[in-house]
Structure formats: structure tokens, C-alpha cells
Design an enzyme around this catalytic site. Structure first.
Site, short mmCIF file in Angstrom:
data_model
loop_
_atom_site.label_atom_id
_atom_site.label_comp_id
_atom_site.label_asym_id
_atom_site.label_seq_id
_atom_site.Cartn_x
_atom_site.Cartn_y
_atom_site.Cartn_z
N ARG A 71 24.66 -37.86 -19.60
CA ARG A 71 25.34 -38.53 -20.71
C ARG A 71 26.40 -39.50 -20.19
O ARG A 71 26.52 -39.74 -18.98
CB ARG A 71 25.95 -37.48 -21.65
CG ARG A 71 27.09 -36.68 -21.09
CD ARG A 71 27.57 -35.64 -22.09
NE ARG A 71 28.67 -34.83 -21.58
CZ ARG A 71 28.75 -33.52 -21.69
NH1 ARG A 71 27.78 -32.85 -22.28
NH2 ARG A 71 29.80 -32.86 -21.23
N ASP A 72 27.19 -40.03 -21.09
CA ASP A 72 28.19 -41.04 -20.74
C ASP A 72 29.46 -40.36 -20.20
O ASP A 72 30.55 -40.53 -20.74
CB ASP A 72 28.51 -41.91 -21.96
CG ASP A 72 28.90 -41.08 -23.19
OD1 ASP A 72 28.72 -39.84 -23.17
OD2 ASP A 72 29.37 -41.67 -24.17
N GLU A 73 29.28 -39.62 -19.13
CA GLU A 73 30.41 -38.89 -18.53
C GLU A 73 30.25 -38.90 -17.02
O GLU A 73 30.83 -39.73 -16.34
CB GLU A 73 30.47 -37.47 -19.09
CG GLU A 73 31.79 -36.78 -18.85
CD GLU A 73 31.97 -35.57 -19.76
OE1 GLU A 73 32.84 -34.77 -19.46
OE2 GLU A 73 31.23 -35.44 -20.77
N ASP B 247 30.25 -33.30 -13.55
CA ASP B 247 30.03 -32.22 -14.52
C ASP B 247 28.60 -32.25 -15.04
O ASP B 247 28.00 -31.20 -15.30
CB ASP B 247 31.01 -32.35 -15.68
CG ASP B 247 30.88 -33.70 -16.40
OD1 ASP B 247 30.63 -34.71 -15.71
OD2 ASP B 247 31.04 -33.75 -17.62
N ASP C 34 35.33 -27.79 -13.08
CA ASP C 34 33.94 -27.47 -12.77
C ASP C 34 33.76 -27.28 -11.27
O ASP C 34 33.07 -26.36 -10.80
CB ASP C 34 33.02 -28.59 -13.25
CG ASP C 34 33.10 -28.83 -14.75
OD1 ASP C 34 34.22 -29.01 -15.26
OD2 ASP C 34 32.06 -28.83 -15.41
N HIS D 257 24.42 -28.60 -15.94
CA HIS D 257 25.87 -28.45 -15.88
C HIS D 257 26.14 -27.21 -15.04
O HIS D 257 25.97 -26.10 -15.52
CB HIS D 257 26.39 -28.25 -17.31
CG HIS D 257 27.67 -28.95 -17.62
ND1 HIS D 257 27.71 -30.22 -18.14
CD2 HIS D 257 28.95 -28.58 -17.48
CE1 HIS D 257 28.97 -30.58 -18.34
NE2 HIS D 257 29.75 -29.59 -17.93
N GLU E 117 25.13 -26.25 -20.00
CA GLU E 117 26.57 -26.32 -20.29
C GLU E 117 26.99 -25.22 -21.26
O GLU E 117 28.07 -24.64 -21.13
CB GLU E 117 26.91 -27.69 -20.87
CG GLU E 117 28.38 -27.90 -21.20
CD GLU E 117 28.67 -29.30 -21.68
OE1 GLU E 117 29.85 -29.71 -21.66
OE2 GLU E 117 27.71 -30.01 -22.10
#
Length: 969
Positions: free
Chosen positions: A468-470, A464, A477, A760, A739
Site C-alpha cells: 500500500r501507500d506506506e 511495515d 515493527d 506484515h 497485519e
């Protein structure tokens, strides 16, 4: 002399793949011809273990068929670790026989786990803590004889590994073995290291880091998701000219130590101490202080040969500036929001510490902004060894960034030299296949941003976001972007791997996790779980991959049956959790989900997936299923109309997304469909040509408008520059897709810190509409893989003066490129050999159209043509075509801001009156033309429901104006 040949031979989508474990690999080729209308009539394939083809393993003989994609090998059983050479000859419909193609090959790896001789090894945990942060270094020294013929390494690691032989890195792949559902499927790789070995002493080195396997993952700070210890599993096969072999495997004879990568995490970054570099993979290295390793049983699933394209550095870019922020920090600007790493070069004293911290944007004050990274540090730290010119880039971590804060670089206070820094762009090394451009430079920038967003987020899995922490494989998506993705880049191997993980992770009840691989809780959301049906179907349409469709069919069916079991009514999905129209602008305060009812969306996607399953069943010859799911679809649509459409034909939800889904999924018909289309158009116009849709509605919005006859409205949406719009972010300087529509607000402030990625790709799904509708490059879905092409440009009046799309299909290059001037319309088309095309020329008359300067009746390669309602439709064979015809409809005239009012009138209730008195105002869908003059009276006219006197006065005024034929620049 005529020219015909088979070219671009591939095995399982790849050119000369090294190390596959498919026992019946599929072969494909393209046909090159210098004549129009070329179709393959027959083919012949020969396969041999020898490049000279002195002896044949498999010879098809002459097969009378047009098939040139995915022809399965049908010869004797393949042997492991063997190279097979093949070539192709074709005959065409013009009685021509080609020469043999250039020789291609594939090479097998290992077919079964019992074929492996290696053991899983890890450092002795009594000496080296298995939870140690530094990367493990493993080594083995060995002796080889003379006359080495070939050498292959087969193997994998948990988590990420790098291989070294005799002091040199093996291969250029990164982040191997890739991210799969490790407990069920683990990829291994094959490397040809023949040139890196020598007679006598050699050394084999492995570096292991945590990676996705056991590193810190997700915003929940999970560790050890798959296991709590790293391990290696490799074997080296060296073959000599006399046919004998040496095999070196990972076993307890290896040694281990901690290495110079003292810390490395996907999210947090990497710390590297160059003072600890030792040359551990050199044969004369002193490893007397190193500890032994131990054999380890690892909780992994089936070993599979590499399925995806490898991850690599695909481009190197140079920074464009360095500056000092208002807060006094030194920041490098790469000029592009990218995913990858910084490589820098430095001469520094021993122990000098250099720290790089990465971010995507600057705040409104011009300071580097880290807030949206959440818990991800994205920091790289390097400690210099103090010897000569050093260079470094992270080994096992990647960053998403445009800006880099630099600390500790020698003499930094006197200014950094940009020559010492480069950005290495990293992603899955997919083949670029799509091109798009048009007359609007902002849209061209949008296309660039779409492609950069895909590159950044297609790093082994479709993530996605990359910063970041993802960085997770969100199913929603991926499915909304799949068609755009498959146009821009070849996604066959990429999605084959990911879909197999989806199937492996699917729950016993048919539910689908939110993310694949499944490392966070939660499953079964509408439009997210539908990735199980939508993506296999789109792969089939794009590449004709029936084998993958058949492989995924049970998964597709299980998902539809899961939806069927939800609630008391098997034809509605109105219970349970759903994300809804994620991040839609009509969301209630405090919610991420838009105003469109979640059960409306869920039932709409239930119908959509059921239709796909029905059609897949037809393709696969599952006729009972096709009949059963066809009936289920009818019942879902009936229930949908009963539940969500009023007796008078109004949708229960007045949102843009609700109208879009009802139209695009064919859930309404007749007068209800007409009303829904009209109301969708009104919703856009009354919102001053702005959208309010989120992740669910946006991908289909412009398609729904164009399909319903409101292409002009769709074009105006695309070209809208004010918030919210696709071009708003472009105007704000974006170089990837955001995003949020308002990730950066008009005043320069941010939407939020908690979920505000600037890379994103979901909203980049507009690309699919740009390619298929604006440029007009599409397919007949009845014959997948663009076997039958459809070229139908939808002109955008004065908004766009040209558009071009090109796509490298499995058959070859396709192009649709149109342009309009005040007096001429041109369309240039390329159709690859072994395909045909239907070409639709809007606002044309047969007598007016020429091809290559000749009347249609004299043009070679055109099979049929017909005229209807000012449209000429042709069927053509392969070749390049150049159509021209007069612009008799005045499609291009000067545009003023006052002309917009006339345009609005042509789409309101007064349109019929205007069309009667001035038919050149109201044009067919997608076209409008204006006469220009500053009419002060227009400012006073209402935009709808004009009185007759007003209309008559307007027409009288307009009829006195002379045409202007100036092309808008």
C-alpha cells in the site's frame, strides 16, 4: 590425517567486499575441524597488496587468543581504491597447526569527499523540466587505450539510478543507492566493469528516476521530501597495466534526454514505452539532438560507501494458474504473496499496450481485491515497440502481490500462456542463516510465511508492508521482529545501515521518530522509540558487534534520558502520546490500541530499555553509567509496582499483554510474580487457548508462558487453528504474515480497507520462541554470538513429535533436532568449532543416556554431566552429537478430545489432588501424558474444583485403563 583450517573469511560481515570506506575493517573467520572439542588457541593474520604475499603490509605474528570475530586491521593506513589480500592460520587446543586459509580480500573505495573528482549533474532545466515524469537518461562517450588492467565506477544518484556501459547493464543491484536519511547520509556504490570496457570508443550511460528521494511517498502524497531534482554523481577510474589512469567523471560535458521509462513511482508503478528505446549507452549512438547538462549543488549529507547488502532479484518463481474472475478479468496466480516484479515476454504489434495491476488476495466472490492498496496503484504499463520477442520488467518500482490482472496482452481472450510470465522476487540480498521444522505441517507453513514476510519487507529498510501507500521503516515493527529476523537471515549490514540512519534522525532531545528514515511526522512512542536500544543490543548478542554497540551507545542513552524527562515523576512514563498495544483484539470499539493502559506499557518499556542500557554500559566498560542506570532501573521497577500493582498483588490491568510485559521484563517478583504467571495462564485457558494481544504483547506472549512454567499452554496457543491464532491465517491460505489476526474473516469478508496488509511481519515474531524454546537452540548471553551455546528443547508432549532448528552463526552451523517416539527420545546436536555448549536433556537419567551408542562416560567431547530432578545437563565441546534415552515418562500416547478435560484438570485447583493419586497426569512444565478411553462421565465433570468423590471416581476409572503407546501421526 586430521583436518583443521580457517574458512569463510569475511570483512565487515561480507565476503570479498568491493568498495568499502572503513579505515580499520574487522576480519572474521570460522574454523573447520574433524575433531570434537576444538578450540582456537592462537591465530595469525597476514595482509598484503599482493595475492602471493611476497611482501607483507601487516603480519600479526602468532596471537594467543580464542578470538575469531571482528578482529580489526591494525596495519599501516589503508590507501583508497586499493585491493588488500589477507589470509589466516590457526592453532587449536590439540596442538594442531592449520595451513594458511584460502586468500580473501577487501577493496577500498574513497575515504573523504575531497577525494572525489566528480560533479553533481542534472539536465539543463531550460531544456528538460526538472519535474518531468520520465526518467532522465545521461550519457558520455570516451576513448580508452589498450592494456586495461582494471576499471571501477564509484558513484551515486538522487533518486534511483541504473548504470550502463557499452549497451550493457552494470551490475545486478536494484534500487541503488538505497534509502538513507539523504540530507545526512548518502550511500555510494562501487562496480568492477573491467570486462565491459574496450580499447577505443566507449560510452557510459545513467538512467535516473524519482524513487524515495523525490517521488510520491506516504499516504499523505508527499513529494520532493528530500529535493526536487534528480542528479548523478559518478566517476570511472580506468587503470592500465603500466600504472597510468584515465578518469571519466560526471561534469558539464555530458548530455541528457528523457528515456523510455515515461513514469515510475515506488507506490504507483511504472509506465514504459519501448518505442523510445535508443541504445543510449552505445559508443556509436547519435546524441546530436540531446541537450547539455548542468552542474548542480545538491542538498545531501556525508557520502558513505555501501553499508547494506545490495537489493537484488534473489529468486525467480513461475505462476501456478491463470483464470477468469466472476467479474470477467484475466488474473495470474503466482501461488505466493511476494515482493518484486513480473517479467513478461511478448510478440506484439507496435504500440500495443499491456497493463498489469497487482494485488495480494481475492475477495470472497473470487475477484481480485485492490481495496487494501489505498492510494497505491501498483500498476505497470508497457507499450510494445513491435520488433521480435520483447521482454520487460519494471526498473524503478516494486510491487507486493500474489495476483496480477492482465489487460491488453495479444490474443488474451484465447487464454494466456503462463510460460510468458515469471515473478522476480526482490529484497535485500541477505544471507539465509536459519532453519526450522517440526512435526506439525501447519507450523512449518507458518515458518515459511514468516520468512517470506521478512523477505518482502526487508527491501533496503525494514518496512511495515510492501503493497500500500506506506512501505515505511516503522521502528516498532522492526524491534518486535528483530530476534526472529536475525535468526532467519544475516542482518549485520542491514541493521548497521538502518541504525545509523536512526541515530542521524534522532531528535536533539533524544526522541526517536516513528519511522526511519523519518518521512512522516510523529516521534517518541513507547515500544517504537525503543528500537534505539533493543536493536543495537540484539545485534550485539547475535554477532558480538561491540563496535556498533559503542557507536549507538549515545543514541541509546539519549532515548532513555528522553523517557526519564517525561512527566513529573522521573521513574514513570505516564504522559504524552503512545500507540499502546497496537491492533490488540481487546481494543475498545473504534480504537486501534488495545485495552492495556498506555502508561503501563510505556513504563514497562522504559524499564526494559534502561536494563539494556545498563547492560550495554557494562559491556563497553562504562562502569559509572552501569551503576547509575542500574539504580534508575531499580527505581523504575519500584515505581511500576506502586503504580500498577495492587496491595494484594494484582495487576491493575487484567489483559494478557499487561501480564506478559510484567513477567518478561522482570517487573514483578516473589508472590506477585507467581500470581501474575498463574493469572496469565488462566487468561489463556479461560479464553479457550486464544490470544488477544497486539503488536506489543504478542512477541513475548509464549516466552512469558514458557518462562513461568506454562510451556504446554504456549504450545497450545501456537497450534490453535481457530481465530484468533497464528495458524488461522495459514488455514485461510496465507503465504505471508497478516497485519490483522482477522484480515480475512471466517465468512471471507475483509477486516477493513484502510489498514489491512497481508504481508506484515510483526506477528511473525513468534518464530523466535519456536526456535529457542520449541527446538531449544539458544545462547548464553554472557558470551555473545553463540560463543557458548545452550541447547534445551522443551518437549510438547503429544502435540509435537519432533522439532529441528539450525542456525549458521558467526562461528559456524548450530543444530538442535529432537524427536520422541513411544519408547525413545533422541536429540541430535551440532556445535561449531571454537565454541562450547550446555545441553539439557529433559526427563533423562544419566544411566539411561547414550551418545552415539556409547555411555556418557565413554563419549568423546563431553566435559561434564550431572543429573538433577530427572534432567541431565552436559557441557560439551564442538562436534556432532546424537543422544538417545528411554522415554520412561510416557510422553507420547494417543490423544482424544476427551483427554483434553484431564489436561485441564491437571492445571486447575484439582491438579494437586490428581497429582497425588495419579502422578502421571500432571507432569512438569511443558509435558503432559494421557491414558485414552472414551469416558462418558468426563463430559459431566466440571473442569475445576472437583469434589473428592468425583476425583476418586475419576482415578478409579483411569486406573483400570491400559496404557496405549501409539505415536500420534
Amino acid at each position: 590425517m586430521t583436518h583443521l583450517k580457517a574458512a569463510s573469511l569475511t570483512t565487515e560481515y561480507r565476503t570479498n567486499p568491493l568498495g568499502i570506506d572503513c579505515k580499520k575493517p574487522r576480519l572474521s573467520w570460522k574454523i573447520i575441524s574433524d575433531e570434537r572439542g576444538t578450540l582456537q588457541q592462537s591465530y595469525q593474520i597476514q595482509v598484503s597488496e599482493h595475492p602471493t604475499f611476497d611482501t607483507l603490509l601487516w603480519n600479526t605474528g602468532i596471537i594467543h587468543s580464542q578470538e575469531s570475530l571482528h578482529l580489526p586491521y591494525e596495519g599501516p593506513d589503508l590507501k583508497e581504491r586499493t585491493r588488500y589480500f589477507y589470509r589466516v592460520k590457526v592453532w587449536d587446543n590439540k596442538s594442531r597447526e592449520s595451513a594458511w586459509s584460502e586468500t580473501a580480500w577487501w577493496e577500498t573505495a574513497l575515504f573523504a569527499e575531497y577525494d572525489w573528482k566528480a560533479q553533481w549533474i542534472t539536465p539543463d532545466e531550460e531544456v528538460i523540466d526538472r519535474l518531468s515524469e520520465p526518467a532522465f537518461c545521461l550519457r558520455k562517450e570516451f576513448q580508452l587505450q589498450n592494456d586495461i588492467a582494471s576499471a571501477r565506477i564509484y558513484g551515486t544518484g538522487l533518486g534511483l539510478y541504473e548504470l550502463y556501459v557499452n549497451g550493457e547493464r552494470v551490475g545486478d543491484e536494484l534500487f541503488a543507492p538505497g534509502w538513507t536519511s539523504y540530507h545526512k547520509r548518502l550511500q555510494y556504490q562501487t562496480y568492477d566493469i573491467t570486462s565491459q570496457l574496450q580499447a577505443g570508443p566507449n560510452a557510459f550511460g545513467i538512467m535516473l528516476a524519482d524513487g524515495w528521494y523525490k517521488g510520491n511517498m506516504t499516504w499523505e502524497n508527499k513529494r520532493h521530501i528530500y529535493g526536487d531534482r534528480r542528479a548523478a554523481f559518478f566517476e570511472l577510474h580506468v587503470r592500465y597495466n603500466d600504472g597510468t589512469e584515465d578518469i571519466i567523471v560526471t561534469d558539464p560535458s555530458w548530455k541528457a534526454a528523457l528515456g523510455p521509462v515515461v513514469y515510475s513511482e515506488i507506490y504507483q508503478g511504472e509506465k514504459y514505452d519501448a518505442r523510445l528505446e535508443e541504445g543510449f549507452s552505445l559508443p556509436d549512438f547519435d546524441d546530436s539532438s540531446w541537450s547539455l547538462v548542468q552542474e548542480q549543488q545538491m542538498p545531501v549529507g556525508q557520502l558513505i560507501a555501501q553499508e547494506n547488502w545490495p537489493t537484488k532479484v534473489t529468486e525467480v518463481i513461475k505462476p501456478i494458474a491463470v483464470f477468469t474472475t466472476p467479474s470477467g478479468e484475466t488474473v495470474i496466480d503466482m501461488g505466493q504473496n511476494m515482493v518484486g516484479r513480473i517479467r513478461f515476454f511478448v510478440k506484439a504489434d507496435k504500440g500495443t499496450k499491456i497493463i498489469l495491476k497487482h494485488a495480494e488476495v481475492l475477495d470472497k466472490d473470487g475477484n481480485i481485491y485492490f481495496g487494501n492498496l489505498r492510494k497505491a496503484d501498483q500498476q505497470v504499463e508497457y507499450i510494445a515497440k513491435g520488433i521480435g520477442l520483447e521482454n520487460y520488467a519494471p526498473h524503478f518500482s516494486f510491487q507486493g502481490f500474489r495476483y496480477v490482472r492482465v489487460e491488453g496482452y495479444p490474443n488474451q481472450e484465447n487464454g494466456l500462456s503462463l510460460e510468458h510470465f515469471v515473478g522476480e522476487v526482490i529484497h535485500t540480498d541477505m544471507e539465509p542463516t536459519g532453519e526450522f521444522e517440526c512435526s506439525n505441517p501447519l507450523v512449518n507453513k507458518l515458518q515459511e510465511n514468516i520468512k517470506w514476510g521478512q523477505r518482502g519487507n526487508f527491501l533496503d529498510v525494514p518496512t511495515d508492508c510492501p503493497q500500500r501507500d506506506e512501505r515505511l521503516g516503522w521502528t516498532g515493527d522492526a524491534q518486535v521482529f528483530i530476534q526472529t529476523a536475525l535468526f532467519n537471515y544475516h542482518g549485520g549490514p542491514f541493521f548497521t545501515k538502518w541504525l545509523r540512519d536512526l541515530k542521524a534522525e534522532q531528535h536533539p532531545d533524544g526522541g526517536v521518530p516513528f519511522v526511519i528514515p523519518a518521512v512522516v511526522g510523529g516521534a517518541n512512542a513507547a515500544a517504537w522509540g525503543d528500537a534505539a536500544t533493543i536493536i543495537p543490543w540484539e545485534i550485539y548478542k547475535a554477532y558480538g558487534d561491540k563496535r556498533l554497540l559503542a557507536e549507538q551507545y549515545d543514541s541509546m542513552k539519549a532515548w532513555v534520558e528522553y523517557m526519564r524527562r517525561q512527566g513529573e515523576n522521573e521513574y514513570l512514563w505516564i504522559v504524552g502520546f503512545n500507540f499502546g498495544d497496537w491492533l490488540a483484539l481487546d481494543a475498545p470499539s473504534g480504537s486501534y490500541s488495545g485495552a492495556t493502559p498506555k502508561d503501563f506499557i510505556a513504563t514497562a518499556f522504559y524499564a526494559h530499555s534502561t536494563r539494556i542500557l545498563r547492560d550495554a554500559a557494562k559491556v563497553l566498560g562504562k562502569w559509572e553509567d552501569a551503576k547509575s542506570y542500574g539504580l534508575l532501573l531499580e527505581n523504575i521497577i519500584e515505581a511500576f509496582n506502586h503504580e500498577f500493582v495492587s496491595k494484594s498483588g494484582r495487576l491493575v490491568s487484567p489483559t494478557q499483554t499487561a501480564h506478559v510485559l510484567a513477567l518478561i521484563f522482570d517487573l514483578v517478583d516473589g508472590d506477585v510474580k507467581k500470581r501474575t504467571a498463574h493469572e496469565l495462564n488462566e487468561l489463556i485457558i479461560n479464553n479457550n487457548y486464544h490470544l488477544t494481544t497486539g503488536f506489543v504483547g504478542t512477541p513475548y506472549l509464549c516466552f512469558a508462558l514458557s518462562k513461568a512454567g506454562h510451556h504446554e499452554t504456549a504450545v497450545k496457543l501456537l497450534l490453535q487453528e481457530g481465530y484468533p491464532s497464528w495458524l488461522y491465517s495459514v488455514k485461510k491460505g496465507a503465504t505471508t504474515i497478516w497485519e490483522h489476526w482477522d484480515g480475512i474473516k471466517e465468512d471471507g469478508s475483509f477486516w477493513s480497507d484502510d489498514m489491512n496488509s497481508f504481508n506484515h511481519y510483526a506477528y511473525g515474531a513468534i518464530g523466535d520462541w519456536m526456535y529457542r524454546k520449541v527446538a531449544g537452540l539458544d545462547m548464553d548471553e554472557e558470551l555473545p554470538a553463540y560463543k557458548r551455546i545452550r541447547i534445551q528443547p522443551a518437549f510438547a508432549g503429544i502435540h509435537l513429535t519432533y522439532a529441528k532448528a539450525a542456525f549458521e552463526s558467526m562461528y559456524g552451523r548450530i543444530q538442535s533436532a529432537w524427536s520422541i517416539t513411544a519408547d525413545k527420545i533422541e536429540l541430535k546436536v551440532e556445535i561449531p568449532a571454537n565454541t562450547t555448549a550446555e545441553i539439557v536433556l529433559p526427563f533423562a537419567q544419566t544411566a539411561n543416556v547414550s551418545e552415539g551408542g556409547n555411555p556418557l562416560a565413554q563419549a568423546n567431547g563431553i566435559y561434564t554431566y550431572k543429573e538433577k530432578d530427572d534432567t541431565v545437563t552436559l557441557t560439551v565441546g564442538s562436534g556432532s552429537y546424537h543422544f538417545q534415552y528411554d522415554n520412561k515418562n510416557g510422553l507420547m500416547v494417543e490423544f482424544t478430545k476427551n483427554s483434553r478435560l484431564i489436561d485441564v484438570l491437571a492445571h486447575q485447583s484439582s491438579a494437586a489432588i490428581l497429582d497425588k493419586h495419579a502422578p502421571w497426569i500432571a507432569k512438569p512444565p511443558g509435558i503432559f501424558a494421557m491414558r485414552t478411553k472414551t469416558l462418558q462421565e468426563l463430559a459431566e465433570f466440571p473442569e475445576a474444583n472437583l469434589t473428592k468423590n468425583q476425583v476418586d471416581a475419576l482415578i478409579e476409572e483411569l486406573n483400570t485403563i491400559e496404557w496405549k503407546a501409539e505415536l500420534v501421526k
